[in-house]
Design an enzyme around this catalytic site. Structure first.
Site, PDB file in Angstrom:
ATOM      1  N   SER A 255      -8.165   5.027   3.999  1.00 52.03           N
ATOM      2  CA  SER A 255      -7.625   3.794   3.438  1.00 52.03           C
ATOM      3  C   SER A 255      -8.782   2.827   3.133  1.00 52.03           C
ATOM      4  CB  SER A 255      -6.602   3.199   4.413  1.00 52.03           C
ATOM      5  OG  SER A 255      -5.784   2.258   3.790  1.00 52.03           O
TER       6      SER A 255
ATOM      7  N   ASP B  99       1.504   9.301  -1.318  1.00 48.45           N
ATOM      8  CA  ASP B  99       0.984   8.045  -0.807  1.00 48.45           C
ATOM      9  C   ASP B  99       0.940   6.993  -1.910  1.00 48.45           C
ATOM     10  OD1 ASP B  99      -0.417   6.025   0.441  1.00 48.45           O
ATOM     11  OD2 ASP B  99      -2.357   7.059   0.364  1.00 48.45           O
TER      12      ASP B  99
ATOM     13  N   HIS C 255      -0.316   9.081   3.508  1.00 52.83           N
ATOM     14  CA  HIS C 255      -1.576   8.353   3.623  1.00 52.83           C
ATOM     15  C   HIS C 255      -2.556   9.020   4.595  1.00 52.83           C
ATOM     16  CE1 HIS C 255      -3.733   4.758   2.563  1.00 52.83           C
ATOM     17  NE2 HIS C 255      -3.771   4.274   3.799  1.00 52.83           N
TER      18      HIS C 255
END
Length: 470
Positions: A156, A408, A433
């Site tokens: 991320s 995601d 994710h």
């Protein structure tokens, strides 16, 4: 918070660990300001290490670039690094991001004023990481620097930092695994509604009827809450901790629901996990089960929506009421909201209707900038990240794997096509994710297993190439 800010998504994904990992907690003194000679302040940055399997002479250093939360959360939930450390004879390191966890440049006063908070930037954080890496490579006994190669990992925002670390300081890390890293989720790089379109596709692919129910729910909420009796009815039937009193309260409720639908898409894993609260395997499937008839009257529709949302906030049936303040903890959004008002300007919008399942929300930069100025006395600059890291012009970069699960929402701003032979896009069709960085699980899909094998092959090539040049 207004509907405008509902479009400012947070990148963080944190889970309570299922499996514990042992580590030593360390601190290093780093400058508050790496880039000028006008501030001599320093602070203690936390990092975690484990050298159980490390070959100190030739073994690599696996270095996680911490993101917007206490670093322990990432060390416990990046099992892939731990699992392959034995095979590679690697030291495992997790470095904390400044202004999160215990790494506060000015202690409890770090968020007190614009001057102190101004050192919360990705550039300063990456420079912190370089200092940690240089420190780890020091060999005081031999008065020299260890030659061990360093591989950066991040998921991320942490994945963005890992990629940018390799781009900006290629001498510090030999390669980077940037998982679910939306480095192109910025102005002029990605359409503002792509994020919500990807989110919506996950719900539609799970259940068309569920997606239609969510789409219809926004108008149903407005209809029901037009009167005081309707606000009371929704307060009672959704078991809200605070009663709905006016339009701002209603908007806050819708913002919360939007955050939840996004969060569920982000963590739509094939096994149980904790995302600020326990969630079942394939949570969107479970959320959609009661949302089976979008054409019923408004109140019945909202009852079914509440049953679905309860999977998120009350899966264990222990919650006394529904708190709509935020789907995320304050300790996280405190720092991230500031970053989202400075360099991390990610335009988000929703069109509603056929485009996505959300209420239509335009991207209005000027209104957003006004909010940031009121909140933090700063006005954002939309092209700061592009100037710092090159935007879509990253042809000069090397040795980066950008992995993205196509379930995601953050894949909308990710690198989905290989840029060069050594800057590769790795697509995982049925993953959410940064699932590839999580620990192996018996329910992992074949595409996730293959992705991890591909990542290992590239790490081996990078390390092999590194030693050939020595």
């Amino acid at each position: 918070m207004t509907s405008l800010l509902a479009s400012t998504q947070i990148l963080i994904v944190i889970f309570h660990a299922v499996v514990g990992y042992s580590y030593t907690t360390n601190y290093i003194t780093v400058p508050v300001d790496h880039f000028s000679y006008t501030n001599d302040d320093v602070f203690q940055l936390k990092y975690l290490t484990n050298n159980t399997f490390w070959d100190a002479k030739k073994g690599p250093i696996f270095f996680y670039t911490g993101n917007e939360a206490p670093i322990e959360s990432f060390s416990k939930n990046t099992g892939f690094m731990w699992e392959i450390s034995k095979e590679f004879r690697a030291m495992v390191v997790f470095a904390e991001h400044r202004y999160y966890g215990d790494s506060m440049p000015y202690g409890n006063d770090s968020f007190n004023d614009k001057k102190k908070l101004g050192y919360l930037t990705s550039q300063q954080a990456i420079a912190d990481f370089v200092d940690v890496i240089n420190h780890l490579r020091e060999d005081s006994a031999l008065n020299r620097r260890r030659p061990n190669p360093v591989i950066a990992f991040g998921g991320s925002y942490g994945g963005m930092l890992a990629a940018w670390l390799r781009m900006k300081y290629p001498a510090a890390v030999e390669g980077a695994i940037a998982s679910s890293a939306p480095i192109w989720q910025f102005t002029g790089m990605t359409p503002c509604n792509d994020f919500h379109k990807v989110t919506s596709s996950v719900y539609r692919n799970t259940s068309v009827e569920c997606a239609e129910t969510i789409s219809a729910s926004w108008k149903a909420i407005d209809n029901v809450t037009e009167t005081g009796d309707g606000k009371t009815w929704l307060t009672d039937n959704w078991r809200l901790c605070k009663p709905l009193k006016d339009k701002d309260d209603v908007q806050l409720l819708k913002n919360w629901a939007s955050e939840v639908y996004v969060s569920l898409a982000v963590v739509n894993y094939p096994y149980e996990a904790n995302f600020f609260a326990p969630l079942p395997a394939n949570p969107i499937k479970e959320v959609c089960k009661p949302m089976i008839n979008h054409a019923v009257d408004d109140r019945e529709l909202l009852r079914s929506v509440f049953r679905g949302l309860s999977v998120y906030f009350n899966y264990t049936e222990s919650a006394k009421c529904l708190d709509t303040e935020s789907a995320y903890p304050d300790e996280i959004i405190k720092g991230w909201n500031y970053q989202a008002c400075t360099e991390m300007i990610m335009p988000f919008c929703a069109n509603g209707g056929e485009d996505d399942i959300f209420e239509a929300i335009p991207w209005d930069f000027e209104s957003y900038a006004d909010y940031c100025e009121t909140q933090y006395d700063v006005r954002p600059n939309v092209d700061d990240v592009e100037k710092q890291y090159g935007g879509k012009n990253i042809d000069a970069a090397s040795n980066i794997i950008f992995s993205n699960g196509l379930l995601d929402p953050w894949s909308s701003g990710g690198v989905l096509k290989s840029v060069s032979f050594t800057v590769r896009a790795l697509l995982i069709p049925d993953a959410a994710h940064h699932l590839d960085l999580r620990a192996s699980h018996r329910n992992d899909t074949e595409s996730v297993v293959r992705a991890r094998k591909t990542i290992k092959r590239w790490i081996k090539m990078w390390i092999h190439g590194y030693w050939l040049r020595k």
